[in-house]
Design an enzyme around this catalytic site. Structure first.
Site, short mmCIF file in Angstrom:
data_model
loop_
_atom_site.label_atom_id
_atom_site.label_comp_id
_atom_site.label_asym_id
_atom_site.label_seq_id
_atom_site.Cartn_x
_atom_site.Cartn_y
_atom_site.Cartn_z
CG ASP A 56 -3.40 3.37 -2.62
OD1 ASP A 56 -4.33 3.84 -1.93
OD2 ASP A 56 -2.43 2.79 -2.09
CG HIS A 68 -2.24 5.58 1.75
ND1 HIS A 68 -2.69 5.12 0.52
CD2 HIS A 68 -2.12 6.91 1.63
CE1 HIS A 68 -2.86 6.15 -0.30
NE2 HIS A 68 -2.52 7.25 0.35
CG ASP A 115 -4.58 1.76 4.75
OD1 ASP A 115 -5.02 0.95 3.90
OD2 ASP A 115 -4.30 2.94 4.48
CG HIS A 174 -10.00 4.39 3.10
ND1 HIS A 174 -9.72 4.58 1.77
CD2 HIS A 174 -9.86 5.60 3.68
CE1 HIS A 174 -9.41 5.85 1.55
NE2 HIS A 174 -9.49 6.50 2.70
CG ASP A 228 -2.07 0.84 1.26
OD1 ASP A 228 -3.07 0.45 1.89
OD2 ASP A 228 -2.05 1.91 0.61
CG ASP A 249 -4.69 0.54 -1.30
OD1 ASP A 249 -5.08 1.18 -0.30
OD2 ASP A 249 -4.92 0.92 -2.47
N1 LIG Z 1 -3.89 8.20 5.88
C1 LIG Z 1 -5.04 8.82 5.16
C2 LIG Z 1 -5.26 8.10 3.82
C3 LIG Z 1 -5.85 6.75 3.99
C4 LIG Z 1 -5.74 5.86 2.76
C5 LIG Z 1 -6.39 4.67 2.76
B1 LIG Z 1 -6.11 3.56 1.69
O1 LIG Z 1 -4.71 3.14 1.78
O2 LIG Z 1 -6.91 2.39 1.99
O3 LIG Z 1 -6.35 4.03 0.34
C6 LIG Z 1 -6.26 8.75 6.06
O4 LIG Z 1 -6.17 8.18 7.15
O5 LIG Z 1 -7.30 9.28 5.66
MN LIG Z 2 -5.09 0.95 1.83
MN LIG Z 3 -3.63 3.21 -0.08
#
Ligand SMILES: N[C@@H](CC/C=C/[B-](O)(O)O)C(=O)O
Ligand SMILES: [Mn+2]
Ligand SMILES: [Mn+2]
Ligand SMILES: [Mn+2]
Length: 310
Positions: free
Chosen positions: A229, A121, A123, A136, A119, A227
């Protein structure tokens, strides 16, 4: 493999409509037949049906808590029964809050799992460290024992008990980590390989070190939460939180090939495909190619026993 495929049309863990179309998009791209053509026996468990709970108002800034909580309870139950019936589970998301349920259900069925989190991120925001309130960005905080004290019990999550240790988590692909998450990663010494590490060591060494970090004896079942991304937005533009400078198509494939090669993959999440953002064809095609490497396709070529070669 005997593969149990489960659609998880979840979108309320984040604000952009469209991730609920992820399962349909992968099905329309022929994911079931693709897996069968690789010699897998595929059991299609269909798509879970989630209800949007009325006046599901934010609680301590956390958005759609009841809807996301109820959905993840269903995901947990479904993944539990798929793993219990000895199927390699592919959960097709849906936003990444789905991983709270899939890890929970997986850990109940297989107590000794490790989690490979691919990922951009981390998360792992808790409801108190999150600035967005989007769930998420929090799934790992809800399932990690060491963070239990920092995660308020929210209505809708009564079912969710922490079931893994942060020591069982390893990250690959990080490049957009919030301060609170960095603090958690440093404080608990969570294994992590950012895009800087990928640049420095190369994907080969990163994947070897990542597996060694959580499973040095090479014996534990693997939960891969992927993920889309994590990949570069050039090849996966249709996602809600794209971040430039991601994993290449080849690096993504390499990670999956190595994990498949362990023979210990037990649950694979593919999350955050949002068909209403950007060029979803490219994104879905990339996702299918990447998933194929989890389920046996090798870039060096496959021959299937049916060819009768020695
Ligand atoms: N860290 C950011 C972005 C979160 C991203 C989530 B994903 O990795 O599931 O796309 C948050 O807490 O809003
Ligand atoms: Mn994610
Ligand atoms: Mn992500
Ligand atoms: Mn570091």
């Amino acid at each position: 493999f005997k593969v149990g495929v489960l659609g998880v049309p979840l979108s309320k863990g984040q604000p952009r409509d469209g991730t609920e179309n992820g399962p349909k998009a992968l099905r329309n791209a022929g994911i079931i037949k693709v897996l069968e053509d690789l010699g897998n026996q595929v059991i299609d468990h269909g798509d879970l049906q989630f209800e949007t709970i009325e006046n599901d108002n934010p609680k301590d800034k956390i958005k759609n808590p009841k809807t996301v909580g109820a959905a993840n309870k269903k995901i947990s139950d479904a993944v539990y029964s798929i793993v219990k019936s000895e199927q390699l589970c592919l959960t097709m998301g849906g936003d990444h809050s789905m991983a709270m349920g899939s890890i929970h259900g997986h850990a109940l069925a297989e107590p000794n799992i490790v989690v490979v989190w691919v990922d951009a991120h981390a998360d792992i925001n808790t409801p108190l460290t999150s600035s967005s309130g989007n769930i998420h960005g929090m799934p790992l905080s809800f399932v990690s024992k060491e963070l239990e004290a920092y995660v308020p019990k929210l209505k809708g999550f009564e079912w969710c008990f922490p079931c893994i240790s942060v020591k069982d988590i390893v990250y690959i692909g990080l490049r957009d980590v919030d301060e609170g998450e960095r603090c958690i990663i440093e404080h608990f010494g969570i294994a992590h390989y950012s895009m800087q590490d990928v640049d420095r060591m190369g994907i080969g060494e990163v994947v070897d070190k990542a597996l060694k970090a959580v499973d040095p004896t090479g014996t534990r079942p693997i939960h891969l939460s992927f993920d889309v991304d994590a990949l570069d937005p050039a090849i996966t533009p249709s996602t809600g939180t794209p971040v430039a400078g991601g994993l290449s198509f080849r690096e993504g494939q390499y990670i999956m090939e190595v994990l498949a090669n362990t023979g210990r993959l037990s649950v694979v999440d593919i999350a955050e495909i949002n068909t209403t953002v950007g060029n979803s064809d490219v994104t879905v095609k990339t996702a299918v190619e990447i998933v194929k490497k989890c389920f046996g396709q090798k870039r060096g070529g496959n021959f299937l026993p049916s060819y009768g070669l020695p």
